[in-house]
Design a protein around this motif. Structure first.
Motif, short mmCIF file in Angstrom:
data_model
loop_
_atom_site.label_atom_id
_atom_site.label_comp_id
_atom_site.label_asym_id
_atom_site.label_seq_id
_atom_site.Cartn_x
_atom_site.Cartn_y
_atom_site.Cartn_z
N LYS A 251 0.88 -1.20 -0.08
CA LYS A 251 0.17 -0.17 0.16
C LYS A 251 0.86 1.22 -0.01
CE LYS A 251 -4.14 -1.87 1.93
NZ LYS A 251 -4.03 -2.94 3.16
N SER A 255 1.02 4.20 -3.02
CA SER A 255 0.81 5.54 -2.51
C SER A 255 1.72 6.43 -2.80
CB SER A 255 0.12 5.60 -0.99
OG SER A 255 1.13 5.52 -0.14
N GLN A 275 3.29 -3.76 -7.03
CA GLN A 275 2.82 -4.37 -5.70
C GLN A 275 3.11 -5.70 -5.64
OE1 GLN A 275 -1.16 -1.96 -6.00
NE2 GLN A 275 -0.66 -1.94 -3.55
#
Ligand SMILES: Cc1cc2nc3c(=O)[nH]c(=O)nc-3n(C[C@H](O)[C@H](O)[C@H](O)COP(=O)(O)OP(=O)(O)OC[C@H]3O[C@@H](n4cnc5c(N)ncnc54)[C@H](O)[C@@H]3O)c2cc1C
Length: 293
Positions: A251, A255, A275
């Motif tokens: 995450k 971001s 990811q």
């Protein structure tokens, strides 16, 4: 019609003197696998090419001295594959070289050309960034050393001065409880520029569970092109490697970085893949170090 001159210096000093004093738009050429197609597409139009390809004595070598690995800028991708140094903790370099182009390209493409092209799809830049590599730049006035992460300043932009030549890439081999790994996504297995490429150098504490340091580097980062995932790396330090830590790190990665979109893939798709690769790289490295996966 504009003319193109080719200057073949007698040695490195001659090349450095020439680029220091000639006021025209110059480009150093190593094997030309990046530069010549770009010139053909009129993406760059130098008036003089300075051919450094014959300086193999000065600039083509793979050496290990003390705790440093040194690669001359004219080292080819095929040289990397042949070196006995790139096994075990440094097999990342071998893996990357195997995924690079095709044998014909690997035989001539240089590591210096790969780094100086500062392009958004180059394979070696994230790998050397994860390894915290330094670059030796030489000019008629002397030499200086620059961390690779400060060298790339944007797409096709570096902090190299017009009077400088990249001479060497150096880095420390990973130490105890460390491993390195690379993942690349392309549309096929050969002769393909990366849609996503991501490298990790991971070191765990003596407990083989806690992250001492992590360097994730990836390409196609908006604004930066190849870049370190600075926040993700900082997030991982001191954390135990668990499924939850990796999910949180994924995450943070999504971001902190915005990845570019083009005809090969959207930024959103690239971020998803980046990811997935982060998890895969963390799992591969921790498994090799001997810790929990
Ligand atoms: C068919 C094909 C497949 C390819 N596949 C891949 C791939 O899978 N992965 C990948 O990463 N790349 C790939 N490339 C791109 C290219 O081969 C690499 O970037 C290669 O490493 C460039 O090295 P070169 O010696 O040919 O550089 P050149 O084309 O000679 O130079 C590239 C740039 O760097 C500068 N330069 C070169 N050496 C120096 C130096 N020592 N000091 C200062 N400036 C310098 C030049 O002025 C130029 O701007 C591919 C290219 C082709 C044509």
């Amino acid at each position: 019609m504009s003319t193109l001159e080719l200057y073949s210096p007698t040695d490195l000093s001659d090349a450095l003197r020439f680029i220091e004093h000639d006021g025209r738009s110059l480009a150093v050429i190593a094997s030309g696998t990046d530069l010549l197609p770009r010139m053909r597409r009129k993406q760059t139009s130098p008036s003089v090419l300075v051919d450094i390809s014959s300086f193999t004595e000065d600039l083509r070598y793979v050496r290990r001295s003390d705790e440093t690995i040194r690669l001359g800028a004219l080292t080819t991708v095929a040289d990397l594959l042949e070196s006995p140094l790139f096994h075990g903790k440094l097999s990342i370099i071998r893996e990357t070289a195997m995924l690079f182009g095709a044998p014909q390209v690997r035989n001539v493409a240089t590591i210096g050309g790969n780094i100086c092209s500062a392009s958004s799809s180059e394979d070696l830049i994230p790998v050397f960034m994860a390894l915290d590599a330094n670059l030796k730049l030489v000019s008629a006035r002397g030499e200086r050393t620059v961390p690779l992460e400060d060298f790339i300043v944007g797409k096709r932009e570096t902090s190299m001065k017009p009077s400088e030549i990249l001479a060497e890439v150096s880095f420390s081999p990973p130490g105890e409880h460390s491993w390195t790994a690379y993942e690349k996504l392309g549309r096929r297995n050969m002769l393909i520029l990366a849609i996503v490429n991501e490298a990790l150098s991971l070191t765990l504490e003596d407990d083989l569970r806690t992250v001492r340091s992590a360097r994730v580097a990836l390409n196609r980062v908006s604004g930066k092109i190849p870049a370190l995932a600075v926040k993700t790396n900082a997030f991982l330090v001191g954390k135990k490697v668990t499924d939850q830590t990796i999910s949180q790190a994924q995450k943070v990665l999504a971001s902190e970085l915005s990845l570019t979109s083009d005809f090969r893939g959207s930024g959103a798709y690239r971020t998803e893949v980046a990811q997935v690769y982060l998890r895969r790289l963390m799992e591969r490295c921790t498994k090799e170090i001997g810790g929990p996966s």
